[in-house]
Scaffold this motif. Structure first.
Motif, PDB file in Angstrom:
ATOM      1  N   PHE A  15       0.831  -1.211   0.000  1.00 36.92           N
ATOM      2  CA  PHE A  15       0.000   0.000   0.000  1.00 36.92           C
ATOM      3  C   PHE A  15       0.863   1.258   0.000  1.00 36.92           C
ATOM      4  CE2 PHE A  15       0.661   0.052   4.589  1.00 36.92           C
ATOM      5  CZ  PHE A  15       0.562   1.404   4.930  1.00 36.92           C
ATOM      6  N   LEU A  16       2.046   1.207   0.640  1.00 34.33           N
ATOM      7  CA  LEU A  16       2.936   2.367   0.650  1.00 34.33           C
ATOM      8  C   LEU A  16       3.554   2.595  -0.729  1.00 34.33           C
ATOM      9  CD1 LEU A  16       4.779   2.030   4.091  1.00 34.33           C
ATOM     10  CD2 LEU A  16       2.981   3.653   3.461  1.00 34.33           C
ATOM     11  N   VAL A  17       3.819   1.520  -1.441  1.00 36.09           N
ATOM     12  CA  VAL A  17       4.325   1.641  -2.812  1.00 36.09           C
ATOM     13  C   VAL A  17       3.256   2.267  -3.701  1.00 36.09           C
ATOM     14  CG1 VAL A  17       5.139   0.376  -4.840  1.00 36.09           C
ATOM     15  CG2 VAL A  17       5.917  -0.293  -2.547  1.00 36.09           C
ATOM     16  N   LYS A  18       2.029   1.780  -3.597  1.00 33.14           N
ATOM     17  CA  LYS A  18       0.928   2.278  -4.422  1.00 33.14           C
ATOM     18  C   LYS A  18       0.591   3.732  -4.119  1.00 33.14           C
ATOM     19  CE  LYS A  18      -0.152  -1.298  -6.980  1.00 33.14           C
ATOM     20  NZ  LYS A  18      -0.130  -1.219  -8.469  1.00 33.14           N
ATOM     21  N   LEU A  19       0.742   4.129  -2.850  1.00 34.60           N
ATOM     22  CA  LEU A  19       0.414   5.500  -2.459  1.00 34.60           C
ATOM     23  C   LEU A  19       1.597   6.449  -2.618  1.00 34.60           C
ATOM     24  CD1 LEU A  19      -1.777   4.783   0.704  1.00 34.60           C
ATOM     25  CD2 LEU A  19      -2.550   5.651  -1.504  1.00 34.60           C
ATOM     26  N   GLY A  20       2.705   5.939  -3.136  1.00 30.45           N
ATOM     27  CA  GLY A  20       3.831   6.799  -3.459  1.00 30.45           C
ATOM     28  C   GLY A  20       4.719   7.175  -2.290  1.00 30.45           C
ATOM     29  N   VAL A  21       4.667   6.387  -1.209  1.00 27.64           N
ATOM     30  CA  VAL A  21       5.520   6.651  -0.054  1.00 27.64           C
ATOM     31  C   VAL A  21       6.828   5.874  -0.166  1.00 27.64           C
ATOM     32  CG1 VAL A  21       5.696   6.494   2.471  1.00 27.64           C
ATOM     33  CG2 VAL A  21       3.527   7.127   1.411  1.00 27.64           C
ATOM     34  N   MET A  22       6.762   4.695  -0.751  1.00 28.18           N
ATOM     35  CA  MET A  22       7.937   3.833  -0.921  1.00 28.18           C
ATOM     36  C   MET A  22       8.185   3.546  -2.393  1.00 28.18           C
ATOM     37  SD  MET A  22       7.926   0.718   1.844  1.00 28.18           S
ATOM     38  CE  MET A  22       8.582   0.911   3.500  1.00 28.18           C
ATOM     39  N   THR A  23       9.445   3.235  -2.711  1.00 29.30           N
ATOM     40  CA  THR A  23       9.765   2.703  -4.037  1.00 29.30           C
ATOM     41  C   THR A  23       9.463   1.196  -4.043  1.00 29.30           C
ATOM     42  OG1 THR A  23      12.039   2.131  -3.464  1.00 29.30           O
ATOM     43  CG2 THR A  23      11.627   4.383  -4.239  1.00 29.30           C
ATOM     44  N   LYS A  24       9.546   0.600  -5.194  1.00 30.66           N
ATOM     45  CA  LYS A  24       9.311  -0.839  -5.302  1.00 30.66           C
ATOM     46  C   LYS A  24      10.366  -1.648  -4.559  1.00 30.66           C
ATOM     47  CE  LYS A  24       6.911  -0.621  -9.748  1.00 30.66           C
ATOM     48  NZ  LYS A  24       6.913  -1.033 -11.174  1.00 30.66           N
ATOM     49  N   GLU A  25      11.514  -1.009  -4.276  1.00 31.31           N
ATOM     50  CA  GLU A  25      12.583  -1.681  -3.526  1.00 31.31           C
ATOM     51  C   GLU A  25      12.417  -1.506  -2.018  1.00 31.31           C
ATOM     52  OE1 GLU A  25      13.210  -1.179  -7.482  1.00 31.31           O
ATOM     53  OE2 GLU A  25      13.230   0.558  -6.117  1.00 31.31           O
ATOM     54  N   GLY A  26      11.429  -0.728  -1.587  1.00 34.70           N
ATOM     55  CA  GLY A  26      11.185  -0.546  -0.152  1.00 34.70           C
ATOM     56  C   GLY A  26      11.854   0.676   0.438  1.00 34.70           C
ATOM     57  N   LYS A  27      12.452   1.529  -0.403  1.00 29.61           N
ATOM     58  CA  LYS A  27      13.077   2.758   0.095  1.00 29.61           C
ATOM     59  C   LYS A  27      12.018   3.842   0.203  1.00 29.61           C
ATOM     60  CE  LYS A  27      16.683   6.163  -0.959  1.00 29.61           C
ATOM     61  NZ  LYS A  27      17.195   6.154   0.426  1.00 29.61           N
ATOM     62  N   VAL A  28      12.004   4.544   1.345  1.00 28.34           N
ATOM     63  CA  VAL A  28      11.048   5.631   1.533  1.00 28.34           C
ATOM     64  C   VAL A  28      11.483   6.824   0.687  1.00 28.34           C
ATOM     65  CG1 VAL A  28      10.015   7.237   3.188  1.00 28.34           C
ATOM     66  CG2 VAL A  28      10.459   4.864   3.862  1.00 28.34           C
ATOM     67  N   ILE A  29      10.568   7.350  -0.093  1.00 25.61           N
ATOM     68  CA  ILE A  29      10.859   8.503  -0.940  1.00 25.61           C
ATOM     69  C   ILE A  29      11.080   9.726  -0.047  1.00 25.61           C
ATOM     70  CG2 ILE A  29       9.872  10.043  -2.697  1.00 25.61           C
ATOM     71  CD1 ILE A  29       8.405   7.515  -3.768  1.00 25.61           C
ATOM     72  N   ALA A  30      12.145  10.470  -0.328  1.00 29.38           N
ATOM     73  CA  ALA A  30      12.576  11.560   0.562  1.00 29.38           C
ATOM     74  C   ALA A  30      11.450  12.525   0.889  1.00 29.38           C
ATOM     75  CB  ALA A  30      13.747  12.310  -0.078  1.00 29.38           C
ATOM     76  N   GLN A  31      10.681  12.930  -0.121  1.00 30.16           N
ATOM     77  CA  GLN A  31       9.613  13.904   0.104  1.00 30.16           C
ATOM     78  C   GLN A  31       8.465  13.339   0.934  1.00 30.16           C
ATOM     79  OE1 GLN A  31      11.021  13.100  -2.722  1.00 30.16           O
ATOM     80  NE2 GLN A  31      11.413  14.851  -4.073  1.00 30.16           N
ATOM     81  N   LYS A  32       8.426  12.022   1.101  1.00 29.77           N
ATOM     82  CA  LYS A  32       7.332  11.377   1.842  1.00 29.77           C
ATOM     83  C   LYS A  32       7.775  10.881   3.216  1.00 29.77           C
ATOM     84  CE  LYS A  32       4.041  11.626  -1.282  1.00 29.77           C
ATOM     85  NZ  LYS A  32       2.746  12.287  -1.035  1.00 29.77           N
ATOM     86  N   TYR A  33       8.984  11.266   3.654  1.00 29.24           N
ATOM     87  CA  TYR A  33       9.476  10.724   4.917  1.00 29.24           C
ATOM     88  C   TYR A  33       8.640  11.208   6.103  1.00 29.24           C
ATOM     89  CZ  TYR A  33      13.114   7.651   6.543  1.00 29.24           C
ATOM     90  OH  TYR A  33      13.782   6.548   7.005  1.00 29.24           O
ATOM     91  N   ASP A  34       8.164  12.462   6.037  1.00 30.86           N
ATOM     92  CA  ASP A  34       7.304  12.956   7.114  1.00 30.86           C
ATOM     93  C   ASP A  34       6.027  12.131   7.196  1.00 30.86           C
ATOM     94  OD1 ASP A  34       9.141  14.871   7.739  1.00 30.86           O
ATOM     95  OD2 ASP A  34       8.090  16.520   6.724  1.00 30.86           O
ATOM     96  N   LYS A  35       5.465  11.779   6.039  1.00 34.37           N
ATOM     97  CA  LYS A  35       4.261  10.948   6.017  1.00 34.37           C
ATOM     98  C   LYS A  35       4.564   9.560   6.576  1.00 34.37           C
ATOM     99  CE  LYS A  35       0.819  11.788   4.524  1.00 34.37           C
ATOM    100  NZ  LYS A  35      -0.430  12.269   5.187  1.00 34.37           N
TER     101      LYS A  35
END
Length: 350
Positions: A76-96
């Protein structure tokens, strides 16, 4: 700090605020020096040794022990744009990402109490799952997170209902729930004040339900004897506007006069009064209440969380004292408050 914040900090301060800066990465050591004339020199060399590199790498990767960890992709985090497919949290979404984990900590803290209240020692089952309602769910980051935490991590049978006024948002949430095979997740378009469901929820969640929408959600929870409530209020306009209507009473001798002089102070005071009254009314209604910091104030000023768990036994003294406090503050300010109107006034006094 995120990597981007560190890089920005170094750019702004290395050689100016700090005359001697050493930056170590996995592969090199960078020294930034400034002399008394303001001239800045940058020196680079490979990392001093494998030992230093390993020490740096080890310490830099220390992370908070989050419920949802970075490194393994969560669908769900990948689909909602919080994580990449590799499981890394996207920098702009770290607060979320931090916000989600913080909320899950608050959920985790009350699960045993909720289970005891709802099922005793039996625990939740497929026949009697944990029922949760998320009012004003929006894009449903927290809704999906709570479902993932309870269903996938804790193995607790759970049914969650998300409610929001925006049809397009609800359609997207329902589509994602079906895509991820979250069979216990259901989304509906509706108004909190008019919502009804065949099964009363055990836990009610509200995140930034605007102004009196929070009050209607709390009234819904209390009237249906929800075992627990987690509410992050937002846009508490009601009392602020009410104070404008009675501003003549706040002359120089009024104890609240100083708070009324400046708009921003009056606004924050009104918000704090609103949430304090809500907490006291929940106390009156048989709940043990805490007001907690949801996330750090630097991320959003709307960071107070009201967490209430229904008491196993009645505490008459606490309820009476809470009622006295509510009556006193409303009388002193000469205002009304929606949750008080919904729950206390119809019943008169205890």
């Amino acid at each position: 700090m995120t990597l981007e914040q560190v890089e920005s900090f170094l750019k702004n301060h290395a050689g100016t605020t700090f005359k001697n800066v050493t930056e170590r990465t996995d592969t090199e050591e960078i020294t930034i020096l400034a002399n008394r004339h303001g001239q800045v020199k940058t020196l680079k060399k490979p990392a001093a040794s494998a030992g230093m590199q390993n020490t740096f790498s080890s310490s830099s990767k220390k992370t908070k022990n989050y419920i949802i960890q970075e490194g393994s992709p969560v669908p769900f985090l990948v689909k909602l744009g919080v994580m990449t497919k590799e499981g890394k949290v996207i920098a702009q979404k770290y607060d979320k990402f931090r916000q989600i984990n913080r909320f899950l900590e608050y959920i985790s803290d009350i699960i045993e109490d909720v289970q005891r209240i709802c099922t005793g020692d039996a625990g939740f089952t497929k026949e009697r799952p944990l029922y949760i309602a998320d009012f004003g769910c929006g894009k449903s980051y927290l809704t999906f997170a709570v479902y993932y935490f309870l269903h996938d991590i804790k193995n607790i049978p759970v049914e969650i209902t998300g409610l929001d006024l925006k049809e397009d948002v609800i359609a997207e949430c329902q589509s994602l729930a079906q895509e991820l095979k979250c069979t216990g997740l259901h989304f509906y378009v509706g108004d909190i004040a008019k919502f009804s469901h065949k099964t009363n929820p055990d836990v009610i969640i509200t995140l930034h339900a605007c102004d009196t929408a929070t009050d209607y959600a709390l009234q819904y929870a209390v009237s249906r004897k929800a075992a627990a409530i987690l509410s992050v209020p937002c846009c508490q306009h009601e009392i602020n506007l009410s104070l404008d209507a009675v501003k003549e009473q706040f002359n120089e001798e009024n104890p609240f006069a100083s708070l009324m002089r400046y708009g921003i102070i009056k606004e924050r005071f009104s918000a704090l009064v609103t949430d304090a009254i809500r907490a006291d009314i929940l106390e009156q209604s048989g709940y043990s209440v805490q007001i907690l910091e949801f996330i750090d104030m630097t991320h959003t000023p709307k960071n107070l969380l009201i967490r209430a768990v229904r008491r196993a036994t009645e505490n008459k003294k606490a309820a009476v004292n809470a009622q006295k406090r509510t009556a006193a503050i409303l009388s002193a300010l000469n205002v009304s408050q929606k949750l008080n109107d919904l729950l206390v006034r119809p019943e008169q006094s205890l």
